[in-house]
Design an enzyme around this catalytic site. Structure first.
Site, PDB file in Angstrom:
ATOM      1  N   ASN A 148      13.047 -17.702   2.125  1.00  0.00           N
ATOM      2  CA  ASN A 148      12.096 -17.772   3.252  1.00  0.00           C
ATOM      3  C   ASN A 148      10.701 -18.236   2.828  1.00  0.00           C
ATOM      4  O   ASN A 148      10.069 -19.013   3.538  1.00  0.00           O
ATOM      5  CB  ASN A 148      12.058 -16.452   4.030  1.00  0.00           C
ATOM      6  N   GLU A 244      11.488  -5.984  -3.900  1.00  0.00           N
ATOM      7  CA  GLU A 244      10.778  -6.264  -2.637  1.00  0.00           C
ATOM      8  C   GLU A 244      11.858  -6.624  -1.631  1.00  0.00           C
ATOM      9  O   GLU A 244      12.399  -7.733  -1.663  1.00  0.00           O
ATOM     10  CB  GLU A 244       9.811  -7.441  -2.812  1.00  0.00           C
ATOM     11  N   CYS A 278       9.223 -11.364   5.709  1.00  0.00           N
ATOM     12  CA  CYS A 278       9.464  -9.945   5.402  1.00  0.00           C
ATOM     13  C   CYS A 278       8.368  -9.125   6.055  1.00  0.00           C
ATOM     14  O   CYS A 278       8.626  -8.248   6.862  1.00  0.00           O
ATOM     15  CB  CYS A 278       9.520  -9.736   3.907  1.00  0.00           C
ATOM     16  N   GLU A 456       3.765  -6.349  -5.904  1.00  0.00           N
ATOM     17  CA  GLU A 456       3.377  -7.723  -6.205  1.00  0.00           C
ATOM     18  C   GLU A 456       1.936  -7.842  -5.708  1.00  0.00           C
ATOM     19  O   GLU A 456       1.514  -7.070  -4.852  1.00  0.00           O
ATOM     20  CB  GLU A 456       4.309  -8.710  -5.502  1.00  0.00           C
TER      21      GLU A 456
END
Ligand code: NAD
Length: 476
Positions: A148, A244, A278, A456
């Site tokens: 994505n 993640e 996300c 992150e």
């Protein structure tokens, strides 16, 4: 034909096998790529281990300068990289440019930390001995990325890893390797030494990375089921893991909110990248006093999002990335409508010859979605927004937290007490208050609950690519 990058070599798969990358807007073949496997991962891991010997020992200010120079060179190629990203992923050129730029900027952001790895002095009871905590790079890190945001999510892993002195085996998603290859090639042309980042391609390389004994840490962005499989497999070699994973971010809008600001943020949050995000606005809870007026604004915005080929400058929303992904969103929508939900906007596929060969879908808003609908329970990874009317903040918080996920969340209100309460109570790794859903480089980002763990972005991400070692000097 594109190739993998191992120790600076442009290389085919050991098996000689290849597969095609197709444009989600047209179905046309964009390129052919190697279908790598365990033998290729082994070569890449050996190369990364060899490069670690020199890269990790380089003076840290030199590492910083090399990374800045490499990032600058990569940034000079944004247009070329963005065009390839649009062709392989489907997103609009505007979205691709933003993403390509962020790749280079992220390398630069972490480069500035390369010479700021600090430890601690710890006073010990016996004054003739003293203790230190030093930080060291971990070694070879595996980075596994979804389709994505192929570049953003690769940079989120590669940048802190190499700035801290590690080396990397990077696996792009099988359907979006081409723009990643261009980015890594550009970094190498700009001076990044061979073997510091190695790129392997193909579905089978993911598991091989997780299994490889030379790889000491895995950073995965992907779905929650993949995260569970990777964590289980990584336990066999006790690798460090950062996950993640999926999300179903709630957004609460209270009666006193700035509705114009909320409508803009929600529209970007749900429809950017054709809803394949996300961090997003995946469940919308609107207080009853502003339910109708906010929906009116959202519909007006959705109506302007003309779907189209990402290369066409008039397109405001590209196609979905794959046929399977579109079918999944359509099935979730059908489930809601079958249970009695009310379609407010969109809900179908755009009509016209230009849409026939791609995985296009309309931006969609759906109201009165029953509690047991899949849209509330599962991640909706496409441009469809379920909406529900709430009485008050209590109800909003209860519904927002009724999810297996805990990635992002947001609230729109002028009442600071309500905002503070939401910040305290929303079960998520990120909460935006009256703000657009964007992950800032400076702030640690990562989920809770079944959205994963580890960070992150930010100094926190950088530190997660180091490990601490305690040292005692006696007889001083
Ligand atoms: P996916 O889980 O199918 O694949 C992600 C990556 O993992 C791909 O490169 C894939 O080849 C690899 N992979 C799959 N199975 C593996 C295995 N057993 N071992 C090792 N590697 C394996 O996800 P996707 O469909 O590519 O991406 C969409 C998902 O990613 C969504 O759930 C989305 O929410 C999530 N995502 C999360 C974040 C975040 O930061 N939390 C960001 C973007 C996307």
């Amino acid at each position: 034909m594109a190739t993998m990058i191992i120790e600076g070599d442009r290389t085919k798969a050991a098996s000689g096998e290849t597969y095609e990358i197709r444009n989600p807007a047209t179905g046309e073949v964009v390129d052919e790529v190697p279908a790598g496997g365990p033998a290729d991962v082994d070569r890449a891991a050996q190369a990364a281990a060899k490069a670690f010997g020199t890269w990790s020992k380089l003076p840290s200010n030199q590492r910083r300068e090399i990374l800045h120079k490499a990032a600058q060179h990569m940034l000079s190629k944004v247009e070329e990289i963005a065009t390839v990203l649009t062709k392989e992923q489907g997103k609009t050129l505007l979205e691709s440019r933003l993403e390509a730029r962020r790749f280079g900027e992220n390398i630069g952001w972490f480069a500035d930390l390369a010479d700021k790895i600090h430890g601690q002095y710890v006073r010990l009871p016996d004054l003739t001995t003293y203790g230190l905590v030093v930080r060291k790079p971990i070694g070879v890190c595996g980075a596994i990325v979804p389709w994505n945001f192929p570049l953003t999510l690769a940079a989120n892993k590669v940048a802190p890893a190499i700035a801290a002195g590690n080396t990397v085996v990077l696996k792009p998603a099988s359907t979006t390797p081409l723009s990643t290859l261009l980015c890594i090639e550009a970094l190498m042309e700009g001076g990044l030494p061979e073997g510091v980042v190695n790129v392997v391609i193909g579905q089978a390389t993911g598991e091989a990375i997780v299994e490889h004994p030379l790889i000491r840490k895995i950073a995965l962005t992907g779905s929650t089921p993949t995260g569970k499989r990777v964590m289980a497999k990584a336990s066999e070699t006790l690798k460090k893991v950062t996950l993640e994973l999926g999300g179903s971010d709630p957004c609460i809008v209270l009666d006193d909110a700035d509705l114009e600001g909320a409508a803009r943020a929600i529209s970007v949050g749900r429809f950017f990248n054709c809803g394949q995000q996300c961090l997003s606005t995946k469940r919308l809870y609107i207080q009853e006093g502003v339910y109708d007026s906010l929906l009116e604004k959202l519909v007006a915005r959705a109506a302007k999002l003309k779907p189209g080929n990402g290369l066409d400058k008039d397109s405001r929303m590209g196609p979905m990335h794959t046929e399977t992904q579109r079918a999944e969103v359509e099935a979730q929508l059908k489930d809601a409508l079958d249970r009695g939900a009310k379609l407010i906007f969109g809900g179908g596929r755009p009509k016209g010859p230009e849409y026939e060969k791609g995985w296009f879908i309309e931006p969609t808003i759906v109201g009165e979605v029953p509690d047991d609908s899949r849209m509330w329970k599962e991640e909706v990874f496409g441009p469809a927004l379920p909406v529900r009317k709430i009485k008050d903040l209590d109800e909003g918080l209860r519904l927002a937290n009724d999810s297996q996920f805990g990635l992002g969340s947001s609230i729109w209100t002028a009442n600071m007490a309500a905002a503070h309460r939401a910040v305290q109570e929303l079960e998520a790794g990120y909460t935006w208050v009256n703000s657009i859903v964007i992950a800032h480089d400076e702030l640690p980002f990562g989920g809770t609950k079944q959205s994963g763990f580890g960070k992150e972005h930010g100094v926190e991400a950088f530190l997660q690519y180091t490990e601490e070692k305690s040292v005692v000097y006696g007889g001083v």
